[in-house]
Design an enzyme around this catalytic site. Sequence first.
Site, short mmCIF file in Angstrom:
data_model
loop_
_atom_site.label_atom_id
_atom_site.label_comp_id
_atom_site.label_asym_id
_atom_site.label_seq_id
_atom_site.Cartn_x
_atom_site.Cartn_y
_atom_site.Cartn_z
N GLU A 160 -14.78 53.82 103.18
CA GLU A 160 -15.32 54.14 101.85
C GLU A 160 -16.62 54.95 101.88
O GLU A 160 -16.86 55.75 100.99
CB GLU A 160 -15.57 52.84 101.08
CG GLU A 160 -14.32 52.03 100.81
CD GLU A 160 -13.36 52.73 99.89
OE1 GLU A 160 -13.79 53.62 99.14
OE2 GLU A 160 -12.16 52.41 99.92
N SER B 161 28.05 52.44 91.00
CA SER B 161 28.57 53.45 90.06
C SER B 161 27.67 53.68 88.86
O SER B 161 27.93 54.61 88.08
CB SER B 161 29.97 53.05 89.59
OG SER B 161 30.90 53.11 90.65
#
Length: 887
Positions: A110, A385
Site C-alpha cells: 500500500e 441448454s
Amino acid sequence: MSNNYRSRTERKQAQKTKQNPRKRSGSILKKIVLAMLVLMTFGMFSGVVAFAWMIKDAPPLDETLLRDPLASIVYDQNGEKVTELGQQKRIYVSYKDIPKVLEDAVLATEDARFYEHHGFDIIRVFGAIVANIREGFGAEGGSTITQQVVKLSFLTPEKTLKRKVQELWLAIRLEQKYSKQEILEMYLNKIYYSSRAYGVAKAAEVYFGKKDLSELTLPEAALLAGIPQSPNNYNPFKHPEAAEKRRNTVLSLMVKHGFISKEEAEKAKKVPIQSMLAEYKQEDEIPYDSFIDRVIEEVTEKTGLDVFTAGLKIYTTLDQDAQSYVDELLNSDEVIRTDKEDFQAGIALVDTKTGEIRALGGGRKQDGVTFGFNYATDAKKQPGSTIKPILDYGPAIEYLKWSTYHQLTDEPYQYSDGTPIKNWDGRYEGQMSMRMALARSRNIPALKALQEVGLERAKEFANRLGMGFDEIYEAYAVGGVGTGVSPLQMAGAYSAFGNGGIYIEPHAVTKIVFPDGTEMDVRPKPKAAMKDYTAFMITDMLKTVVQSGTGTAANVPGLHIAGKTGTTNYDEKDRRRYGLSEGAVPDSWFVGYTPNYTAAVWTGFSKKSSEAYLTRAEQQYAKLLFKNIISHVDDGSGGDFKKPKSVVQLAVKKGTNPPQLASKYTPKDEITYEYFVRGYEEPIEVADDEPETLDPVTDLQAKYDPATNTISLAWSYTIDPENDISFEVRQTVDGGKPVVIGTTKDSQLTVNAGDGSVYLFEVYAVSADGTRSAPATALVQIPKEELSTPSDEKTQPGQDEETEETEQPEQPEEPETSEQPENPEQPTDPSNPNPSAPTNPTNPTNPAPSNPTNPSQGSTNTNNNTINNSNNQLQKPTQGETNEKRG
C-alpha cells in the site's frame, strides 16, 4: 568604403544609431521575462485561491470518526428498514501488537515510502503508474496509507478534483496531528476484508482461526495485505484462485522493496491457499443474508468503503415477501424432497423491466452459517441448454434474421474437429423449424446455428447480456461452458429478452447516502443488447417450450411465461472416477420470465461424488421451484409480451421448405403461425391444397309407414376412429325451402309425415372441424289414398298387415330457384350448384321398398330417432315403438 564625417559630433551620432538594434532586442527579452513572471505570480495566486476554495468546506479531523465505526442501515424496495450492519463487537488491535511481517506486507503493498512522506507522496503516484503499466492493473495503488485513512473516515468516494484536493489537505493535517504508528494503527483497524471481517485482527480470526496476530506466517500476512484492494474479489473462501494470485503479487512486492528475500517469497508462494484457511463460522445472524451479501459486495465495489463502519444508508431492491418465500422453498420439503445431504440450489429473482434483484436463494439448509457460499451469485455451473437462446438462436435472429420457422435438420452430425455430437435422447428427428428445435431442446440444430453465425459474433452477443466470455468454443453451443455461469447472470441475460432487448445489469442497490448527506445513485444504465425483433421472436419460441416443449412443468395457467430447461452431463473421466452411468445428470436448470419477473433456478450438488447425480424426479425440481415462485409473486398484471412493428406473423404450411403460405384449404392441423423479421424470409408462394372432403354416406333409403304415418331413413357409413363424425339431415317438402331437421351420430332417423306431400331428404357426413361430405339423397311421396283409409278398417283374410303398395303420383316440378340452407356456415357441394335438388333422386314412379335395409356395421348407434314434422323437433321413441318398427 570609409565614411567621411563632417564633424566629431556627426561621427558619434552615427555610432549611436548602429547600437540601437541590440538595445531594442534586449528590451523585448526583458518584457517577455517580466510577462512570464507576472503570469507565474498570477497562476500561483490563482492556484492558492482555488486550493483555498476547495478546502474551505473540508470536514474537520473528528477523532471519533477515526476511531469509532458507524453502523450502516439497509432499506428494502419500499424504504423500510431491514437490518443494521456493524452492530457486532469488534476486535481492536494496537500498533504494538502488529507483527513486523504484517507491517512489511502492508507497507510493500500500500505505501512503501510511508515513513518518508508527509501524507502525500508524489514519487509513489508516478511509481504506481509505472508499476501498473509493467505488472498489470492492481500491482500498486497511488494513494498513501494516510490518504486512505482520510478517505475512509471523512470523505465520499466520488472521483472529483475537489475531493482529491480535500483528501490531500486532510492527509497533511492528519500527519501533523498523529504519529506514523497511530495512523497505521487506524488503517489496520478500519480496513474491510470481506466475509464481515473488518480490521486485520478480525480478518486473521475469520480466515486463519488466529486470535493473536503474532502467530501470522509470511504467506498469511501477504494474503491479508492483498485483500483490501478488492475485498470480495480476493475473498479466499469464495475466490481461492484469485486470492492466491493476489497473495503472490504481494510477496513479489515485498521482495522488490527489500522486506524479504526472493527465496523466502518463492517458499511462501508454494503454500496452497486451502491449507491456510480455517472453517468459516459466523455467530451473528443477519436476515436475508444471501441478499445482504450481494448488497455488501455492490456497496464495496462502488465506494471502496467498509459498510460495517462507514455509517451509510443503503437503499436496496429487496422484496421481503418474495425473499421470505424463496428461503422457505429452499429449506422445506414443499418442492425439494430428497435425502441427499449435498443437494443444493441457487435462485435469482429479478424485475424483468428494471433489472432490480427482488430475492436471492443462496443455498439450502445452511443453518448456523451467515454469509455462507452463495449459490445464486457465486456458483459457476455449466448452463446446459439454457445457453441456446444466448449463444445460438438469439445471434441467428440478430445477425442472420432467421424466422421462427427457419428450417434445420436434426441428423447425425459432428463438430468441426470431427467429434460426433448427440442429442439428449440419442435420436434424430429430421427437418424441423427453429421453434421446434428449441422447444424440443435438440442439440444438433443448435450447433448448426452457432456455426452459421460464427463464434466471434455469438460471443459479442452473449457478452452484451453479461456473460463475460473471453473465448467461446463450439461445445458452448449446447451448454459445455467451461467457465460456468451463475443463476444471477442467467436471470440478467433472459430478462433482456423479456424487456424488448434492453439489458440492465442485475443489481441490489439503488442509492447510497453518506454520513454527510451526500447521495450516490448507483443504478446501472440500460443498454440496448439486441434488436427488438430478436427479443420478441426468442420470447415467442421460449413460450412454446413452456406450453408444449420440455418446460411444461413450469407453466402457470393465466401467465404468459417464456423459459428454457437445461441439464448437464459428466464427462467420461468423471464417470469412470465416480462409477456413474453415461446418463448421469449433475445439474438441472430452468430460466424463465414473464413481463414482470425473471427467475433463474439451478439445482445440483456442491461437489462431485458417486451420489452427485439427479434422479428423474430431482431433475424436475428446478421447474417446480420456478413455477411456485412465479405463482407467488406475479399477479399477471404485466399482460403479454408486445409484438414490435419489426415483426410480422404469417400462417405457414408445416413442413414446406422454403416456406409456403397456408391456403384457405390447408387443414388446420397442417398450419403453424410463425414470426418473420419484416422484409426477410417472408414466404410469397401459397400452398396448393385442395379442399378437404369426407366420403358421403351410402345406401340411403327412405320408407313410409302408413300405420304410424312416419318415414324411416337409414344409411351406411364406415366410421374412422380418429375422426368424430356426425350426420346432418335436411328435408325439403313439396319443393320448398331445405330445412335442417336433425343432427345425429346414429345411422337412421324417423320423421313424421304430412298428408300427400313429396319429401326430399339429404344426409351429410360432418366432422368435428366442420368438414362436410357431398349429400346422399332420397325422395318419398306420401300416397293420399292410404291416408283416406278409415283407421278402423279390418284387414282382409290373407292380406299382409303392412299397407299395400299404391301407385305413386308423378313427381312435382322442382322449384325454379334454390335458396341456401338456413345455416350459412355449411358449404355447398361444388359439384351440385343447387343444394336443394338431389344429386341422384329416386325415381318417383318406383315405390320405396317395403322394408328399409338395416344400418351398416359402421353405425355407432342402432336406436331410432323420430322427427315430428309439425315442429321439426327430434324425439326419442319408446322402446316398444323401437321394437315394433324393427319387427
